[in-house]
Scaffold this motif. Structure first.
Motif, mmCIF file in Angstrom:
data_model
loop_
_atom_site.group_PDB
_atom_site.id
_atom_site.type_symbol
_atom_site.label_atom_id
_atom_site.label_comp_id
_atom_site.label_asym_id
_atom_site.label_seq_id
_atom_site.Cartn_x
_atom_site.Cartn_y
_atom_site.Cartn_z
ATOM 1 N N SER A 256 20.041 -8.537 -23.840
ATOM 2 C CA SER A 256 19.251 -7.409 -23.376
ATOM 3 C C SER A 256 18.804 -6.532 -24.537
ATOM 4 C CB SER A 256 20.064 -6.584 -22.376
ATOM 5 O OG SER A 256 19.289 -5.512 -21.891
ATOM 6 N N GLY A 257 17.515 -6.189 -24.554
ATOM 7 C CA GLY A 257 16.952 -5.345 -25.595
ATOM 8 C C GLY A 257 16.362 -6.105 -26.762
ATOM 9 N N SER A 258 16.622 -7.409 -26.879
ATOM 10 C CA SER A 258 16.089 -8.189 -27.993
ATOM 11 C C SER A 258 14.625 -8.555 -27.740
ATOM 12 C CB SER A 258 16.907 -9.470 -28.183
ATOM 13 O OG SER A 258 16.835 -10.283 -27.027
ATOM 14 N N GLN A 259 13.896 -8.791 -28.823
ATOM 15 C CA GLN A 259 12.487 -9.135 -28.729
ATOM 16 C C GLN A 259 12.313 -10.634 -28.523
ATOM 17 O OE1 GLN A 259 9.764 -7.117 -28.819
ATOM 18 N NE2 GLN A 259 11.020 -5.271 -28.928
ATOM 19 N N SER A 260 11.328 -10.973 -27.727
ATOM 20 C CA SER A 260 11.016 -12.371 -27.486
ATOM 21 C C SER A 260 9.536 -12.461 -27.147
ATOM 22 C CB SER A 260 11.891 -12.944 -26.360
ATOM 23 O OG SER A 260 11.648 -14.323 -26.193
ATOM 24 N N SER A 261 9.088 -13.650 -26.766
ATOM 25 C CA SER A 261 7.683 -13.837 -26.413
ATOM 26 C C SER A 261 7.555 -14.813 -25.258
ATOM 27 C CB SER A 261 6.875 -14.377 -27.611
ATOM 28 O OG SER A 261 6.834 -13.446 -28.665
ATOM 29 N N ALA A 262 6.507 -14.613 -24.487
ATOM 30 C CA ALA A 262 6.071 -15.611 -23.519
ATOM 31 C C ALA A 262 4.853 -16.300 -24.116
ATOM 32 C CB ALA A 262 5.708 -14.957 -22.198
ATOM 33 N N VAL A 263 4.879 -17.629 -24.164
ATOM 34 C CA VAL A 263 3.844 -18.383 -24.864
ATOM 35 C C VAL A 263 3.192 -19.374 -23.905
ATOM 36 C CG1 VAL A 263 3.316 -19.914 -26.792
ATOM 37 C CG2 VAL A 263 5.113 -18.192 -27.030
ATOM 38 N N LEU A 264 1.872 -19.293 -23.803
ATOM 39 C CA LEU A 264 1.091 -20.241 -23.018
ATOM 40 C C LEU A 264 0.403 -21.185 -23.999
ATOM 41 C CD1 LEU A 264 0.411 -20.714 -19.986
ATOM 42 C CD2 LEU A 264 -1.694 -19.426 -20.380
ATOM 43 N N ARG A 265 0.608 -22.493 -23.791
ATOM 44 C CA ARG A 265 0.091 -23.498 -24.728
ATOM 45 C C ARG A 265 -0.819 -24.473 -24.008
ATOM 46 N NH1 ARG A 265 1.488 -28.672 -26.267
ATOM 47 N NH2 ARG A 265 1.006 -29.224 -28.437
ATOM 48 N N THR A 272 -2.552 -21.642 -28.498
ATOM 49 C CA THR A 272 -1.518 -20.866 -27.825
ATOM 50 C C THR A 272 -1.986 -19.432 -27.615
ATOM 51 O OG1 THR A 272 -0.456 -20.232 -29.914
ATOM 52 C CG2 THR A 272 0.358 -22.240 -28.811
ATOM 53 N N SER A 273 -1.399 -18.811 -26.614
ATOM 54 C CA SER A 273 -1.599 -17.393 -26.343
ATOM 55 C C SER A 273 -0.229 -16.818 -26.014
ATOM 56 C CB SER A 273 -2.559 -17.191 -25.171
ATOM 57 O OG SER A 273 -2.694 -15.821 -24.851
ATOM 58 N N SER A 274 0.170 -15.755 -26.683
ATOM 59 C CA SER A 274 1.516 -15.221 -26.491
ATOM 60 C C SER A 274 1.474 -13.736 -26.177
ATOM 61 C CB SER A 274 2.375 -15.463 -27.733
ATOM 62 O OG SER A 274 1.842 -14.799 -28.853
ATOM 63 N N VAL A 275 2.520 -13.308 -25.482
ATOM 64 C CA VAL A 275 2.698 -11.898 -25.133
ATOM 65 C C VAL A 275 4.114 -11.502 -25.522
ATOM 66 C CG1 VAL A 275 2.869 -10.240 -23.242
ATOM 67 C CG2 VAL A 275 1.044 -11.930 -23.242
ATOM 68 N N PRO A 276 4.291 -10.478 -26.376
ATOM 69 C CA PRO A 276 5.655 -10.043 -26.721
ATOM 70 C C PRO A 276 6.323 -9.365 -25.538
ATOM 71 C CG PRO A 276 4.029 -8.551 -27.684
ATOM 72 C CD PRO A 276 3.265 -9.693 -27.079
ATOM 73 N N VAL A 277 7.593 -9.648 -25.343
ATOM 74 C CA VAL A 277 8.361 -9.038 -24.259
ATOM 75 C C VAL A 277 9.717 -8.620 -24.811
ATOM 76 C CG1 VAL A 277 7.224 -10.407 -22.479
ATOM 77 C CG2 VAL A 277 9.349 -11.225 -23.486
ATOM 78 N N VAL A 278 10.358 -7.712 -24.101
ATOM 79 C CA VAL A 278 11.711 -7.272 -24.422
ATOM 80 C C VAL A 278 12.646 -7.837 -23.374
ATOM 81 C CG1 VAL A 278 13.251 -5.309 -24.710
ATOM 82 C CG2 VAL A 278 10.895 -5.163 -25.515
ATOM 83 N N ASN A 279 13.620 -8.648 -23.804
ATOM 84 C CA ASN A 279 14.600 -9.197 -22.868
ATOM 85 C C ASN A 279 15.403 -8.055 -22.252
ATOM 86 O OD1 ASN A 279 13.756 -11.750 -23.546
ATOM 87 N ND2 ASN A 279 15.392 -12.099 -25.027
ATOM 88 N N ALA A 280 15.477 -8.045 -20.941
ATOM 89 C CA ALA A 280 16.167 -6.955 -20.245
ATOM 90 C C ALA A 280 16.927 -7.526 -19.063
ATOM 91 C CB ALA A 280 15.167 -5.897 -19.787
ATOM 92 N N SER A 281 18.179 -7.903 -19.284
ATOM 93 C CA SER A 281 18.976 -8.432 -18.177
ATOM 94 C C SER A 281 19.344 -7.322 -17.194
ATOM 95 C CB SER A 281 20.251 -9.095 -18.708
ATOM 96 O OG SER A 281 21.013 -8.174 -19.452
ATOM 97 N N HIS A 282 19.190 -6.064 -17.625
ATOM 98 C CA HIS A 282 19.314 -4.942 -16.690
ATOM 99 C C HIS A 282 18.025 -4.143 -16.791
ATOM 100 C CE1 HIS A 282 20.536 -1.241 -14.715
ATOM 101 N NE2 HIS A 282 21.511 -1.948 -14.162
ATOM 102 N N GLY A 283 17.221 -4.183 -15.717
ATOM 103 C CA GLY A 283 15.854 -3.716 -15.820
ATOM 104 C C GLY A 283 15.561 -2.347 -15.269
#
Length: 371
Positions: A256-265, A272-283
């Motif tokens: 939770s809180g770490s940076q990641s990405s969603a990637v469409l290929r 590719t097209s990507s969107v940065p997201v923040v992992n949040a196991s508690h939202g």
């Protein structure tokens, strides 16, 4: 441009739900020509005013075709009348022929949606550089032939409609949006709503616009760690610049809180097209509509792809999340005594309540097929 990104909500049971929005841009060559089969559902459920609107839409659609396009027209119930087995060029003579064909039709009997799609697809020959499109006008309610949504979806995914896109125009307030939406989605088309008071010329122009934009069928989506029970299960055919909305659940304890990405290929080109997201196991609690949004997507998918075989699971989801399905309805009880009398279990305390409000911010709640 509308925002891209991911929002989350953790419900009372500790489960976190998410919604992801992307608008990928890929290089796509333009469509030079479109082959159309326009299908009018003339079954007995079609009200006279709806049939009049369908006739007007036919005329407006033919008049908006490009010179390189080709078309023919079907009027169907359990069988179809074909205006011409050969595709015709648009023009004044073709428009007069359509008007005469439609004016001679009468409201028929039952509606065989599967047979309509099969016969329409058979009239569309593969043509190099061309797009093959079936445009259906009607309510989408099958009363003959294949009746279940999952059987009709399997037909649309079979060789019968391989390479054919369905643009479904839902006419009237009684249209079966689940069936028409599922059929159009799996073929890379769209569901468009039209009523008797709508601007038929505008609807026809929107149809032509959507038909001429190629849909990409070779997309893969890589989501952040911990995402599961995702909808759509596979990436549907998507146009460049079209919004993709994904809903799902997040597992607890996934950084939770770490940076990641969603990637469409795109498989064919490697783009590719990507969107940065923040992992949040508690939202947090800002988006209480997300659990029900996910449940509605799960119920619709089960209905469209598994049908009656998934009835028990659909009913349980409907009851747990207070979301309507084809097997359930909402029951209003006036007081505690009625709950006891009918043995109804109160479920309001099990999920966060949503009263229709949206959290303030720059993330839109948008439909999945928006250009």
């Amino acid at each position: 441009a509308p925002s891209e990104g991911m929002i989350t909500h953790t419900d009372r049971d500790g489960q976190t739900y998410f919604m992801l929005s992307m608008r990928p841009e890929f290089a796509v060559p333009p469509t030079e020509a479109v082959d159309y089969v326009f299908v009018a559902d003339r079954s007995h459920a079609t009200a006279p005013e709806i049939w009049t609107a369908a006739q007007g839409l036919f005329q407006a659609s033919i008049e908006n075709l490009d010179p390189n396009d080709r078309f023919t027209v079907l009027a169907c119930d359990t069988a179809c009348d074909v205006m011409s087995p050969q595709l015709l060029a648009p023009g004044a003579e073709a428009s007069r022929r359509v008007a005469g064909f439609m004016s001679g039709q009468r409201i028929g009997v039952a509606s065989d949606i599967g047979a309509m799609l099969e016969q329409a697809s058979a009239l569309l020959p593969a043509r190099s550089g061309g797009t093959r499109v079936v445009v259906y006008f009607g309510d989408g309610v099958a009363s003959s032939g294949e009746l279940s949504t999952d059987a009709l979806v399997k037909l649309a995914q079979s060789e019968v409609m391989h390479g054919v896109r369905l643009e479904a125009v839902a006419l009237g307030s009684r249209a079966d949006e689940m069936v028409l939406g599922a059929l159009s989605e799996v073929t890379g088309g769209d569901l468009i709503h039209a009523g008797v008071s709508d601007d038929l010329g505008a609807v026809a122009r929107e149809l032509q616009y959507r038909a001429r934009i190629p849909a990409l069928h070779d997309l893969d989506l890589q989501l952040p760690p911990g995402a599961y029970a995702v909808h759509p299960r596979t990436v549907p055919p998507l146009r460049s610049g079209e919004q993709l909305v994904v809903t799902g659940k997040l597992r607890a304890g996934m950084g939770s809180g770490s940076q990641s990405s969603a990637v469409l290929r795109r498989r064919s080109t490697g783009e590719t097209s990507s969107v940065p997201v923040v992992n949040a196991s508690h939202g947090g609690k800002a988006h209480p509509y997300l659990p029900r949004l996910w449940a509605a997507s799960e119920i619709n998918w089960l209905t469209a792809h598994q049908g009656h075989a998934a009835k028990r699971e659909i009913v349980q989801l409907s009851k747990d999340y207070t979301v309507m399905s084809r097997y359930t309805s909402l029951l209003a009880l006036e007081n505690d005594a009625m709950y006891r009398q009918y043995g109804v279990r109160r479920r309001g305390h099990e999920k966060d309540r949503w009263r229709g409000e949206l959290a303030m911010g720059n993330f839109p709640l948008a439909r999945t097929s928006q250009i």
